[in-house]
Design a protein around this motif. Structure first.
Motif, short mmCIF file in Angstrom:
data_model
loop_
_atom_site.label_atom_id
_atom_site.label_comp_id
_atom_site.label_asym_id
_atom_site.label_seq_id
_atom_site.Cartn_x
_atom_site.Cartn_y
_atom_site.Cartn_z
N THR A 206 59.94 72.75 52.06
CA THR A 206 60.43 73.77 50.99
C THR A 206 61.53 73.47 50.13
O THR A 206 62.58 73.89 50.18
CB THR A 206 60.68 75.41 51.66
OG1 THR A 206 61.79 74.83 52.82
CG2 THR A 206 59.18 75.96 52.42
N TRP B 40 62.68 73.92 47.30
CA TRP B 40 63.26 74.89 46.47
C TRP B 40 64.32 75.87 47.29
O TRP B 40 65.10 76.46 46.79
CB TRP B 40 62.31 75.76 45.85
CG TRP B 40 61.32 76.40 46.86
CD1 TRP B 40 61.68 77.54 47.21
CD2 TRP B 40 60.09 75.92 47.21
NE1 TRP B 40 60.40 77.71 48.07
CE2 TRP B 40 59.65 76.96 48.09
CE3 TRP B 40 59.58 74.68 46.95
CZ2 TRP B 40 58.46 76.70 48.87
CZ3 TRP B 40 58.41 74.54 47.67
CH2 TRP B 40 57.67 75.63 48.61
N LEU B 41 64.24 75.71 48.72
CA LEU B 41 65.14 76.40 49.58
C LEU B 41 66.16 75.76 50.10
O LEU B 41 66.82 76.12 51.02
CB LEU B 41 64.42 77.33 50.71
CG LEU B 41 63.26 78.30 50.05
CD1 LEU B 41 62.60 79.02 51.27
CD2 LEU B 41 64.13 79.45 49.53
N LEU C 263 63.72 71.54 55.52
CA LEU C 263 63.67 72.29 54.45
C LEU C 263 63.28 71.68 53.05
O LEU C 263 62.42 71.94 52.43
CB LEU C 263 64.77 73.23 54.12
CG LEU C 263 64.83 74.36 55.28
CD1 LEU C 263 66.36 74.84 54.97
CD2 LEU C 263 63.81 75.40 55.08
N LEU D 267 58.90 84.81 46.33
CA LEU D 267 59.75 84.28 45.42
C LEU D 267 59.05 84.60 43.85
O LEU D 267 59.70 85.01 42.95
CB LEU D 267 59.70 82.62 45.24
CG LEU D 267 60.78 82.10 46.57
CD1 LEU D 267 60.43 80.62 46.44
CD2 LEU D 267 62.12 82.41 46.01
N ARG E 111 69.67 76.98 50.40
CA ARG E 111 69.60 78.31 50.52
C ARG E 111 69.64 78.53 52.06
O ARG E 111 69.12 79.56 52.69
CB ARG E 111 68.35 79.18 49.88
CG ARG E 111 68.17 78.74 48.57
CD ARG E 111 68.30 79.28 47.39
NE ARG E 111 68.16 80.93 47.45
CZ ARG E 111 69.21 81.56 46.77
NH1 ARG E 111 70.12 80.65 46.24
NH2 ARG E 111 69.18 82.95 46.96
N ILE F 270 56.43 82.79 51.47
CA ILE F 270 57.71 82.58 51.00
C ILE F 270 57.49 82.38 49.21
O ILE F 270 58.08 83.13 48.59
CB ILE F 270 58.46 81.45 51.52
CG1 ILE F 270 59.19 81.85 52.90
CG2 ILE F 270 59.86 81.17 50.55
CD1 ILE F 270 59.72 80.50 53.68
N LYS F 271 56.65 81.69 48.95
CA LYS F 271 56.18 81.36 47.64
C LYS F 271 55.85 82.99 46.84
O LYS F 271 56.29 83.00 45.76
CB LYS F 271 55.16 80.40 47.52
CG LYS F 271 55.48 78.93 47.36
CD LYS F 271 54.42 78.10 47.24
CE LYS F 271 54.93 76.61 47.45
NZ LYS F 271 53.80 75.68 47.42
N ASN G 159 65.14 87.03 46.23
CA ASN G 159 66.01 86.25 46.34
C ASN G 159 66.02 85.94 47.80
O ASN G 159 66.29 86.56 48.70
CB ASN G 159 67.55 86.75 46.05
CG ASN G 159 68.80 85.63 45.84
OD1 ASN G 159 68.42 84.68 46.73
ND2 ASN G 159 69.58 86.35 45.54
N ILE G 160 65.35 84.71 48.12
CA ILE G 160 65.16 84.16 49.55
C ILE G 160 66.28 83.44 50.23
O ILE G 160 66.84 82.55 49.44
CB ILE G 160 63.87 83.16 49.54
CG1 ILE G 160 62.76 84.05 48.91
CG2 ILE G 160 63.69 82.99 51.02
CD1 ILE G 160 62.48 85.13 49.59
N TRP G 161 66.66 83.66 51.36
CA TRP G 161 67.63 82.87 52.08
C TRP G 161 67.26 82.69 53.28
O TRP G 161 66.62 83.60 54.07
CB TRP G 161 68.92 83.70 52.22
CG TRP G 161 69.66 83.91 51.03
CD1 TRP G 161 69.65 84.65 50.06
CD2 TRP G 161 70.58 83.01 50.42
NE1 TRP G 161 70.49 84.59 49.03
CE2 TRP G 161 71.15 83.41 49.22
CE3 TRP G 161 71.08 81.79 50.77
CZ2 TRP G 161 72.06 82.81 48.24
CZ3 TRP G 161 72.29 81.05 50.27
CH2 TRP G 161 72.65 81.77 49.08
N ILE G 162 67.08 81.45 54.05
CA ILE G 162 66.92 81.09 55.35
C ILE G 162 68.16 81.04 56.18
O ILE G 162 69.25 80.62 55.91
CB ILE G 162 66.42 79.70 55.24
CG1 ILE G 162 65.07 79.40 54.44
CG2 ILE G 162 66.05 79.19 56.75
CD1 ILE G 162 63.83 80.44 54.60
#
Length: 109
Positions: free
Chosen positions: A100, A102-103, A96, A69, A106, A65-66, A74-77
């Motif tokens: 993570t 930072w997510l 999260l 990024l 998201r 994931i990093k 543009n990451i979404w879970i």
């Protein structure tokens, strides 16, 4: 003037339109369910309160994931809600935040 060709107006796109969007499934991609050892299905395991918080990330999932990024994605879970575990959403948000952060904002349900 370069404002148009053949009478067509120039179109300006928002920079967000150029950012690849990646949707990652929480249950099957991000967390290590380890259900082979407990003999339960994924859904049965996630229906149990507190289980999500005890699970670890899958090997290399956070690093992957990093990398996405860092590549400008543009990451979404994405996830689904358990009908039997009323605290599942807050557990997933806490998970999260732990692995993570930072997510954490998201998450798409």
């Amino acid at each position: 003037s370069q404002s148009s060709k053949k009478g067509r107006p120039k179109v300006y796109l928002d920079p967000i339109d150029y950012v690849p969007r990646v949707f990652i499934e929480f249950e099957d991609v991000l967390i290590d369910m380890g259900n082979e050892s407990v003999g339960m299905s994924k859904d049965e395991l996630l229906d149990m309160p507190g289980v999500v918080l005890s699970l670890l990330p899958k090997k290399d999932a956070v690093a992957g994931i990093k990398a996405l990024l860092n590549a400008g994605c543009n990451i979404w879970i994405t996830t689904k809600i358990s009908n039997k575990n009323q605290g599942a959403v807050s557990e997933k948000i806490h998970w999260l935040q732990q692995y993570t952060p930072w997510l954490a904002n998201r998450l798409i349900i």
